[in-house]
Design a protein around this motif. Structure first.
Motif, short mmCIF file in Angstrom:
data_model
loop_
_atom_site.label_atom_id
_atom_site.label_comp_id
_atom_site.label_asym_id
_atom_site.label_seq_id
_atom_site.Cartn_x
_atom_site.Cartn_y
_atom_site.Cartn_z
N GLU A 143 -32.32 3.32 -17.70
CA GLU A 143 -32.74 3.40 -19.10
C GLU A 143 -32.87 2.01 -19.71
OE1 GLU A 143 -33.80 6.05 -20.33
OE2 GLU A 143 -32.99 7.57 -18.97
N LEU A 144 -31.94 1.12 -19.39
CA LEU A 144 -32.02 -0.25 -19.90
C LEU A 144 -33.23 -0.98 -19.33
CD1 LEU A 144 -28.24 -1.24 -19.72
CD2 LEU A 144 -29.60 -0.94 -21.81
N ARG A 145 -33.54 -0.75 -18.05
CA ARG A 145 -34.72 -1.39 -17.45
C ARG A 145 -35.99 -0.92 -18.16
NH1 ARG A 145 -31.97 -5.41 -15.20
NH2 ARG A 145 -30.77 -4.83 -13.34
N ARG A 146 -36.05 0.36 -18.52
CA ARG A 146 -37.23 0.87 -19.23
C ARG A 146 -37.40 0.19 -20.59
NH1 ARG A 146 -35.14 6.03 -17.41
NH2 ARG A 146 -36.28 6.71 -15.57
N LEU A 147 -36.29 -0.25 -21.15
CA LEU A 147 -36.34 -0.94 -22.45
C LEU A 147 -36.58 -2.44 -22.30
CD1 LEU A 147 -33.36 0.88 -24.22
CD2 LEU A 147 -35.81 1.23 -24.62
N GLY A 148 -36.79 -2.89 -21.06
CA GLY A 148 -37.13 -4.29 -20.82
C GLY A 148 -35.96 -5.21 -20.51
N VAL A 149 -34.76 -4.68 -20.27
CA VAL A 149 -33.60 -5.51 -19.98
C VAL A 149 -33.71 -6.09 -18.58
CG1 VAL A 149 -31.09 -5.53 -19.69
CG2 VAL A 149 -32.11 -4.23 -21.56
N LYS A 150 -33.63 -7.41 -18.49
CA LYS A 150 -33.75 -8.11 -17.21
C LYS A 150 -32.39 -8.61 -16.70
CE LYS A 150 -38.26 -7.82 -17.41
NZ LYS A 150 -38.99 -6.85 -16.55
N ASN A 151 -31.34 -8.46 -17.49
CA ASN A 151 -30.03 -8.98 -17.12
C ASN A 151 -29.54 -8.39 -15.80
OD1 ASN A 151 -30.41 -8.98 -20.09
ND2 ASN A 151 -28.44 -10.03 -20.08
N ARG A 152 -28.61 -9.08 -15.18
CA ARG A 152 -27.93 -8.54 -14.01
C ARG A 152 -27.03 -7.39 -14.46
NH1 ARG A 152 -28.96 -9.88 -8.76
NH2 ARG A 152 -26.74 -9.96 -8.28
N ILE A 153 -27.15 -6.26 -13.81
CA ILE A 153 -26.38 -5.07 -14.18
C ILE A 153 -25.65 -4.55 -12.95
CG2 ILE A 153 -26.42 -2.80 -15.26
CD1 ILE A 153 -29.13 -3.44 -16.44
N GLY A 154 -24.36 -4.37 -13.07
CA GLY A 154 -23.55 -3.82 -11.98
C GLY A 154 -23.00 -2.45 -12.35
N PHE A 155 -22.67 -1.70 -11.32
CA PHE A 155 -22.12 -0.35 -11.51
C PHE A 155 -20.94 -0.17 -10.58
CE2 PHE A 155 -21.84 4.15 -10.27
CZ PHE A 155 -21.72 4.75 -11.51
N PHE A 156 -19.85 0.39 -11.11
CA PHE A 156 -18.71 0.70 -10.26
C PHE A 156 -18.35 2.18 -10.42
CE2 PHE A 156 -14.23 1.14 -9.12
CZ PHE A 156 -14.24 0.52 -7.88
N LEU A 157 -18.27 2.87 -9.27
CA LEU A 157 -17.92 4.29 -9.26
C LEU A 157 -16.44 4.44 -8.96
CD1 LEU A 157 -19.14 7.20 -9.41
CD2 LEU A 157 -19.20 7.13 -6.91
N HIS A 158 -15.70 5.01 -9.89
CA HIS A 158 -14.26 5.13 -9.73
C HIS A 158 -13.86 6.37 -8.93
CE1 HIS A 158 -12.92 1.93 -12.59
NE2 HIS A 158 -14.19 2.05 -12.93
N ILE A 159 -14.77 7.32 -8.76
CA ILE A 159 -14.47 8.54 -8.03
C ILE A 159 -15.16 8.49 -6.67
CG2 ILE A 159 -14.23 9.78 -10.21
CD1 ILE A 159 -16.92 11.14 -9.64
N PRO A 160 -14.89 9.45 -5.78
CA PRO A 160 -15.54 9.40 -4.45
C PRO A 160 -17.04 9.61 -4.54
CG PRO A 160 -13.63 10.90 -4.47
CD PRO A 160 -13.91 10.56 -5.89
N TRP A 161 -17.76 9.06 -3.56
CA TRP A 161 -19.17 9.42 -3.37
C TRP A 161 -19.22 10.32 -2.14
CZ3 TRP A 161 -23.50 8.52 -6.32
CH2 TRP A 161 -24.71 8.96 -5.77
#
Length: 476
Positions: A143-161
């Motif tokens: 969603e942020l990319r669609r709004l034009g955000v170019k920043n580095r974005i990280g994601f951390f999943l706290h539960i199992p995948w």
């Protein structure tokens, strides 16, 4: 140094005494942000009518700024109670039988992620690093990319995948996988979770691998790694040591009257294996009658998501189960299970961990489980207790000197309890020392630093198709 923006579903704003609520994600991020400063945005926990959502509310505490937004009652029902906790949570914990998918809830989940993006957008500065947390906000980067955000974005999943055979049962699995490819760094608790995610990409023929940790989907390259979350080990150990001198600690010791304390601390959730644990404890007492009147299980289980029917039913079931065991085995002056259905402050918990001879951390599936790490950190090095740990907790990948059990094997767990209670002092010390070394090496600050170094480290890299193709050719 770039400013850090953290985004999570809930924001644990400190109270007037400067204390934030206890909890794995909250404690970890509070500890990490204290040293770096930055912005933490998320849901206030308050709901309102459709036309009553006001502006962001900000609270400053030291070098951390908290930005809180309300959600509508419909948002809470569809996004939080619905898709996040009745679809994603059970599926990621391998409980397909409890997943209740509905198109309305799915729509609400993506709608709220768009809303979070719109609230965050005006606050983002060009050089900010953005770190998004957990399953509630998987689509937020897209969603942020669609709004034009170019920043580095990280994601951390706290539960199992979960494995592909489980994850791909979800009707919107493609949208979620594609959403994750909008991140620059994706972090998982264990290598098993990371490998499951890679297998999902391969199963869906989504992009290709550059190397062991990097993937390309479309024109984007991203990194996936395991970053096992830690605790503030030294601080918690000191907290436990000081707690031994408190009035509460002394009252608890007096009430035990020489009996050994076994402890379990879990949020009320079907993933925690609480009913299986009580069955195992009952089996242990039945098979080892000499231990009756000599041990007490303290099960601390704060209520959780009581608005979701499955959790309300589980609360009744656990209380009835503990009552049945106490009625069958208890005596006038001995209660086998002390069942506490509310949360305790961290200093009190630290003291209880320290006096417990044995901790039962036996989830059926868990991303990490910080209770296991807190218990180890709280121990007296001269006379440490024993950690009995489910092999299906992420913590088992690090704490290999715990007594590992299969929580589905009630009789096996019961025998492990018996062995743990008579474990020789020297073995207990050796096991504790090995685990404590792990906790000191990979504490919450190391976890944070490692992730953010990876997130910041690729700022100079281009993510366009030309540079991706060039790197692919070099690897080939």
């Amino acid at each position: 140094m770039s400013r850090l923006i953290v985004v999570s579903n809930r924001v644990p704003v400190p109270d007037k005494r400067g204390t934030a609520p206890a909890g794995g994600l909250a404690v970890a991020l509070q500890s990490a942000l204290k040293t770096r400063g930055g912005l933490w945005l998320g849901w206030s926990g308050q709901s309102c009518a459709e036309d009553a959502v006001g502006p962001l509310r900000t609270v400053k505490d030291g070098n951390i700024e908290y930005a809180l937004t309300d959600l509508t009652e419909r948002d809470v029902e569809e996004y939080y109670q619905g898709f996040a906790n009745r679809v994603l949570w059970p599926i990621c914990h391998y409980r397909l039988d409890l997943a209740e998918y509905g198109r309305r809830e799915m729509t609400g989940y993506f709608r709220v992620n768009r809303f979070f993006a719109s609230r965050l957008l005006p606050l983002i500065q060009d050089d900010d690093l953005i770190w998004i947390h957990d399953y509630h906000l998987i689509p937020l980067a897209a969603e942020l990319r669609r709004l034009g955000v170019k920043n580095r974005i990280g994601f951390f999943l706290h539960i199992p995948w979960p494995s592909p055979d489980v994850f791909l049962t979800m009707p919107v699995h493609d949208e979620l996988l594609k959403g994750l490819t909008a991140y620059d760094v994706i972090g998982f608790q264990t290598d098993h979770d990371r490998n499951n995610f890679a297998d999902c990409l391969a199963r869906q023929d989504m992009g290709h691998r550059l190397d062991m940790t990097r993937f390309v989907v479309g024109e984007r390259a991203f990194t996936t790694k395991s970053y096992p979350i830690g605790i503030e080990t030294t601080e918690f150990a000191g907290l436990a040591k000081r707690a031994a001198e408190t009035t509460l600690h002394k009252r608890m010791l007096q009430s035990l009257d020489g009996k050994e304390l076994i402890i379990g601390v879990d949020r009320l959730d079907y993933s925690k294996g609480i009913t299986q644990r009580i069955d195992a404890f009952e089996t242990f007492l039945t098979r080892h009658e000499e231990s009756q009147r000599k041990v007490t299980l303290l099960q601390i289980t704060p209520k959780s998501r009581s608005e979701v029917p499955e959790y309300e039913a589980m609360q009744r079931a656990v209380a009835e189960q503990a009552g049945r065991v106490n009625g069958a085995l208890g005596t006038v002056d001995w209660v086998p299970i002390r069942y506490v259905n509310r949360s305790l402050r961290r200093p009190a918990l630290a003291g209880l961990y320290r006096m417990a001879r044995l901790a039962l951390v036996t989830p059926l599936r868990d991303g990490m489980n910080l209770v296991a790490k807190e218990y180890v950190a709280a121990q007296n090095e001269d006379d440490p207790g024993v950690l009995l740990l489910s092999r299906f907790a992420g913590a088992a990948r690090e704490l290999k000197d715990a007594v590992l059990v299969n929580p589905y094997d009630v009789e096996g767990t019961a025998e492990a309890i018996a062995r743990s209670l008579v474990m020789p002092l020297e073995e207990r010390r050796e096991r504790w020392k090995s685990m404590m070394t792990v906790l000191c090496t990979n504490d919450v600050f190391a976890w944070c630093d490692t992730f953010l170094e990876d997130l910041a480290g690729g700022k100079a890299e281009e993510s366009g198709s030309h540079s991706v193709e060039a790197r692919s050719r070099n690897i080939a």
